[in-house]
Design an enzyme around this catalytic site. Structure first.
Site, PDB file in Angstrom:
ATOM      1  N   GLU A  13       0.295   6.748  -6.755  1.00 15.39           N
ATOM      2  CA  GLU A  13      -0.791   7.428  -6.764  1.00 15.39           C
ATOM      3  C   GLU A  13      -0.203   9.064  -6.764  1.00 15.39           C
ATOM      4  O   GLU A  13      -1.020   9.984  -7.632  1.00 15.39           O
ATOM      5  CB  GLU A  13      -1.675   7.397  -5.492  1.00 15.39           C
ATOM      6  CG  GLU A  13      -2.904   7.936  -5.261  1.00 15.39           C
ATOM      7  CD  GLU A  13      -3.457   7.894  -4.149  1.00 15.39           C
ATOM      8  OE1 GLU A  13      -3.511   8.615  -3.191  1.00 15.39           O
ATOM      9  OE2 GLU A  13      -3.981   6.873  -3.873  1.00 15.39           O
ATOM     10  N   LYS A  34       0.686  -1.282  -0.047  1.00 18.29           N
ATOM     11  CA  LYS A  34       0.056  -0.067   0.038  1.00 18.29           C
ATOM     12  C   LYS A  34       0.829   1.298  -0.094  1.00 18.29           C
ATOM     13  O   LYS A  34       0.508   2.316  -0.547  1.00 18.29           O
ATOM     14  CB  LYS A  34      -0.909  -0.038   1.232  1.00 18.29           C
ATOM     15  CG  LYS A  34      -1.795   1.339   1.524  1.00 18.29           C
ATOM     16  CD  LYS A  34      -2.707   1.242   0.209  1.00 18.29           C
ATOM     17  CE  LYS A  34      -4.047   2.206   0.327  1.00 18.29           C
ATOM     18  NZ  LYS A  34      -3.581   3.514   0.889  1.00 18.29           N
TER      19      LYS A  34
END
Length: 299
Positions: free
Chosen positions: A178, A171
């Site tokens: 991102e 993550k």
């Protein structure tokens, strides 16, 4: 199997509603009275204390944390490890540093309690209707929870990532990517804003969102943002950084992996505190669109 949810905020409540609609019995707790009342109104049964929550659960307890990364989550893991029974399970679904998750696994293991790290992506809508889950921990323990994770996730959006810490490591890298993607979108629209052409930004975003190489949920979110505020005039170009890109850059330095795009996007967020650019207003809008992160309004 009953699942205890600790943390009923933007992500926790939406995840609880998601799986409760699929037949899972959820009992929630949040330190905030308002959060508990909101959950009750939405149909989630709550307990008014951590002790009361534990009393409501099955003999073998499974508790999912949706709490702020760092001190709060780490303290909760330590507290729970001291009161839970051997073979009970703690799941951390927040954005914890993977090093904290490895430490929390070890803290829990000393009490023979299992700890699972679950990186969660997809924002509030993903939490509500199908998230992307990256899960780390002992494989046998994760397999016990597989039906729960599969129900919580969007189709093909659940991955057992490996040993303890692997879920939050994945993550971390996801969020670094991102950052770079959002920065590129912001810079592209900034060029359009400064160009000699009178582009309708919503129409441009709509075009990009349909059939182009860069079509994505992030571009879809820009369609929504420009629909609400065509020039993003009400938004101050201040972008908070929640930590994951910094951790990613630090990991890149430790592994001698160059990360120029991710590093630059992080530095832009830092500089946004003193620079109100159009590209920063785009990125601020994107963060609000997928995660409900606060935007700073002008004036």
């Amino acid at each position: 199997m009953k699942i205890g949810f600790i943390g009923l905020g933007k992500m926790g409540l939406n995840m609880a509603l998601n799986v409760s609609e699929q037949g899972w019995e959820i009992i929630g707790f949040d330190a905030s009275d308002a959060a508990r009342k909101k959950a009750e109104a939405a149909g989630i049964r709550t307990a008014d204390s951590l002790t009361a929550l534990l009393q409501e659960l099955d003999e073998k307890k499974v508790i999912l944390l949706s709490t702020p990364a760092g001190k709060i989550t780490n303290q909760l893991v330590e507290e729970l490890a001291n009161v839970l029974s051997p073979d009970d399970i703690i799941i951390d679904s927040g954005n914890s540093n993977y090093k904290d998750s490895v430490h929390n696994f070890e803290v829990a293991a000393k009490q023979n309690v299992h700890f699972v790290d679950c990186g969660t992506s997809g924002g509030m809508s993903g939490a509500r209707y199908g998230a992307c889950l990256m899960v780390g921990g002992e494989k046998a323990v994760v397999e016990e929870l597989e039906s729960f994770f599969t129900d919580l996730a969007v189709e093909n959006g659940y991955l057992y990532a490996g040993k303890p810490g692997a879920g939050h490591y994945l993550k971390m890298v996801h969020n670094g990517i991102e950052y770079g993607m959002m920065q590129a979108i912001g810079e592209g629209f900034a060029i359009l804003d400064k160009s000699e052409y009178d582009f309708d930004m919503k129409n441009v975003a709509t075009c990009f969102a349909n059939g182009s190489v860069i079509r994505s949920w992030l571009i879809d979110l820009m369609v929504d943002a420009f629909d609400q505020d065509p020039n993003l005039a009400e938004i101050a170009g201040i972008i908070d950084a929640s930590g994951e890109a910094k951790w990613t850059v630090e990991e890149g330095l430790a592994l001698d992996v160059p990360l120029p795009v991710i590093a630059s996007s992080l530095y832009v967020r830092n500089s946004s505190k003193i620079d109100n650019s159009f590209s920063n207003r785009v990125v601020a809008s994107l963060r609000n669109g997928f995660g409900g992160h606060a935007v700073y309004k002008k004036g």
